[in-house]
Design a protein around this motif. Structure first.
Motif: not given
Length: 66
Positions: A1-7, A9-11, A30-33, A56-59
């Motif tokens: 599994x691969x997880x990407x977080x688009x920082x 657009x992350x709110x 406060x951003x996802x990591x 916002x679909x950042x993940x």
């Protein structure tokens, strides 16, 4: 599994960390990591739910490794 977080657009809503706290956290701003050692989701069954919970679909979660 691969997880990407688009920082870009992350709110920082934190829904990922609430849904899958063994994989996601929030940084000092406060951003996802991802938690250290959890870049592949660590087998947590809630990873995909956490991605869907992001307002916002950042993940993005894919089955291919990085």
């Amino acid at each position: 599994m691969h997880i990407e977080i688009d920082r870009d657009i992350c709110i920082g809503a934190g829904q990922c960390a609430l849904t899958a706290p063994n994989v996601f956290t929030q940084d000092d701003d406060g951003y996802s990591t991802l938690l250290p050692g959890r870049q592949d989701g660590g087998g947590d069954p809630l990873v995909r739910d956490a991605a869907r919970a992001c307002p916002v679909g950042a993940i993005t979660v894919t089955d291919q490794p990085a």
